[in-house]
Write a protein that holds these residues in place. Structure first.
Motif, PDB file in Angstrom:
ATOM      1  N   PRO A 133       0.791  -1.225   0.000  1.00 33.78           N
ATOM      2  CA  PRO A 133       0.000   0.000   0.000  1.00 33.78           C
ATOM      3  C   PRO A 133       0.831   1.287   0.000  1.00 33.78           C
ATOM      4  N   GLU A 134       2.064   1.235   0.443  1.00 38.92           N
ATOM      5  CA  GLU A 134       2.895   2.440   0.552  1.00 38.92           C
ATOM      6  C   GLU A 134       4.023   2.401  -0.472  1.00 38.92           C
ATOM      7  N   ASP A 135       4.320   3.560  -1.061  1.00 39.15           N
ATOM      8  CA  ASP A 135       5.409   3.648  -2.036  1.00 39.15           C
ATOM      9  C   ASP A 135       6.755   3.253  -1.433  1.00 39.15           C
ATOM     10  N   ARG A 136       6.954   3.505  -0.152  1.00 40.00           N
ATOM     11  CA  ARG A 136       8.240   3.232   0.499  1.00 40.00           C
ATOM     12  C   ARG A 136       8.388   1.781   0.944  1.00 40.00           C
ATOM     13  N   ASP A 137       7.344   0.978   0.803  1.00 39.33           N
ATOM     14  CA  ASP A 137       7.451  -0.427   1.188  1.00 39.33           C
ATOM     15  C   ASP A 137       8.425  -1.142   0.274  1.00 39.33           C
ATOM     16  N   GLY A 138       9.362  -1.874   0.892  1.00 35.14           N
ATOM     17  CA  GLY A 138      10.359  -2.619   0.139  1.00 35.14           C
ATOM     18  C   GLY A 138      11.650  -1.860  -0.114  1.00 35.14           C
ATOM     19  N   PRO A 161      -3.977   2.025  12.697  1.00 36.61           N
ATOM     20  CA  PRO A 161      -5.337   2.570  12.634  1.00 36.61           C
ATOM     21  C   PRO A 161      -5.408   3.952  13.283  1.00 36.61           C
ATOM     22  N   GLY A 162      -6.084   4.859  12.585  1.00 32.86           N
ATOM     23  CA  GLY A 162      -6.263   6.209  13.093  1.00 32.86           C
ATOM     24  C   GLY A 162      -5.126   7.155  12.773  1.00 32.86           C
ATOM     25  N   SER A 163      -4.038   6.654  12.196  1.00 28.06           N
ATOM     26  CA  SER A 163      -2.902   7.518  11.869  1.00 28.06           C
ATOM     27  C   SER A 163      -3.118   8.161  10.501  1.00 28.06           C
ATOM     28  N   ASP A 164      -2.760   9.446  10.392  1.00 27.83           N
ATOM     29  CA  ASP A 164      -2.883  10.166   9.125  1.00 27.83           C
ATOM     30  C   ASP A 164      -1.674   9.958   8.217  1.00 27.83           C
ATOM     31  N   ASP A 165      -0.605   9.341   8.758  1.00 30.72           N
ATOM     32  CA  ASP A 165       0.583   9.095   7.947  1.00 30.72           C
ATOM     33  C   ASP A 165       0.974   7.620   8.064  1.00 30.72           C
ATOM     34  N   ARG A 166       2.173   7.277   7.710  1.00 31.92           N
ATOM     35  CA  ARG A 166       2.602   5.875   7.758  1.00 31.92           C
ATOM     36  C   ARG A 166       2.685   5.334   9.179  1.00 31.92           C
ATOM     37  N   GLY A 167       2.721   6.193  10.144  1.00 40.37           N
ATOM     38  CA  GLY A 167       2.834   5.727  11.518  1.00 40.37           C
ATOM     39  C   GLY A 167       4.250   5.267  11.824  1.00 40.37           C
ATOM     40  N   ALA A 168       4.432   4.645  12.980  1.00 40.59           N
ATOM     41  CA  ALA A 168       5.758   4.256  13.454  1.00 40.59           C
ATOM     42  C   ALA A 168       6.016   2.763  13.364  1.00 40.59           C
ATOM     43  N   ARG A 169       5.034   1.994  12.925  1.00 39.10           N
ATOM     44  CA  ARG A 169       5.172   0.537  12.951  1.00 39.10           C
ATOM     45  C   ARG A 169       5.742   0.024  11.632  1.00 39.10           C
ATOM     46  N   ARG A 170       6.775  -0.840  11.738  1.00 38.28           N
ATOM     47  CA  ARG A 170       7.407  -1.403  10.551  1.00 38.28           C
ATOM     48  C   ARG A 170       7.791  -2.860  10.800  1.00 38.28           C
ATOM     49  N   ILE A 171       7.876  -3.577   9.700  1.00 36.76           N
ATOM     50  CA  ILE A 171       8.525  -4.880   9.685  1.00 36.76           C
ATOM     51  C   ILE A 171       9.736  -4.718   8.785  1.00 36.76           C
ATOM     52  N   VAL A 172      10.880  -5.172   9.280  1.00 39.19           N
ATOM     53  CA  VAL A 172      12.120  -5.136   8.508  1.00 39.19           C
ATOM     54  C   VAL A 172      12.509  -6.580   8.228  1.00 39.19           C
ATOM     55  N   THR A 173      12.823  -6.848   6.956  1.00 36.46           N
ATOM     56  CA  THR A 173      13.231  -8.196   6.566  1.00 36.46           C
ATOM     57  C   THR A 173      14.709  -8.211   6.234  1.00 36.46           C
ATOM     58  N   GLY A 174      15.337  -9.359   6.478  1.00 36.73           N
ATOM     59  CA  GLY A 174      16.727  -9.561   6.093  1.00 36.73           C
ATOM     60  C   GLY A 174      16.800 -10.456   4.873  1.00 36.73           C
ATOM     61  N   ALA A 175      17.908 -10.429   4.179  1.00 32.04           N
ATOM     62  CA  ALA A 175      18.084 -11.225   2.965  1.00 32.04           C
ATOM     63  C   ALA A 175      18.016 -12.723   3.234  1.00 32.04           C
ATOM     64  N   ASN A 176      18.225 -13.136   4.471  1.00 29.00           N
ATOM     65  CA  ASN A 176      18.115 -14.556   4.826  1.00 29.00           C
ATOM     66  C   ASN A 176      16.782 -14.866   5.496  1.00 29.00           C
ATOM     67  N   ALA A 177      15.759 -14.081   5.179  1.00 25.71           N
ATOM     68  CA  ALA A 177      14.383 -14.290   5.642  1.00 25.71           C
ATOM     69  C   ALA A 177      14.173 -13.946   7.120  1.00 25.71           C
TER      70      ALA A 177
END
Length: 166
Positions: free
Chosen positions: A102-107, A133-149
């Motif tokens: 959903p976000e351009d910055r994802d990935g 939920p309820g945030s007007d921007d991307r908020g502070a929550r992220r998942i970060v992935t590593g190249a080894n899953a």
């Protein structure tokens, strides 16, 4: 007497110079080792294929859902997917499916500037937005992935992380 006095002065100066030269060599050696091993985040440095781990080279063990405590590879606390907000599980499903996101910055590359995740070559980590939920921007929550899953969770915009167990 003049010859003896010159020899005495030379003998007194040489050990000090030797110590200084030894110290200088040690500092230069340490600097060269630091520079050549680096953290992969040197601007403009592209990791060579040998520096980029592949899934076949995985030496770390992925935490499983039943695990708790601390991840031995990263030293971070382990969190189960079931303990994360439901939006995190949705983001994980999108990551598994390869998008669409959903976000351009994802990935995009996560640069690990905070040095909380294990040091890896540049481009090793990718970040994904977890809807707040309820945030007007991307908020502070992220998942970060590593190249080894590897999967990491933050709900405070990179101030802290947990390793996600599946």
């Amino acid at each position: 007497m003049s010859t003896r006095s010159s020899q005495t002065r030379a003998a007194q100066v040489v050990p000090g110079q030797r110590s200084l030269i030894g110290l200088l060599i040690a500092v230069i050696t340490a600097a060269v080792l630091w520079w050549t091993q680096g953290d992969g985040n040197t601007p403009g440095a592209d990791p060579s294929p040998a520096d980029t781990p592949s899934a076949q080279q995985t030496t770390s063990q992925t935490p499983t859902a039943g695990q708790s405590g601390t991840d031995p590879d990263s030293g971070l606390p382990i969190v189960r997917v079931s303990d994360l907000p439901p939006e995190a599980a949705e983001t994980l499903e999108l990551i598994d499916a390869g998008g669409p996101f959903p976000e351009d910055r994802d990935g995009v590359t996560f640069e690990n500037r905070e040095d909380i995740l294990p040091q890896q070559a540049g481009g090793y980590y990718k970040e994904y937005t977890v809807e707040t939920p309820g945030s007007d921007d991307r908020g502070a929550r992220r998942i970060v992935t590593g190249a080894n899953a590897e999967l990491y969770w933050t709900d405070d915009h990179y101030s802290s992380f947990s390793r996600i167990a599946r």
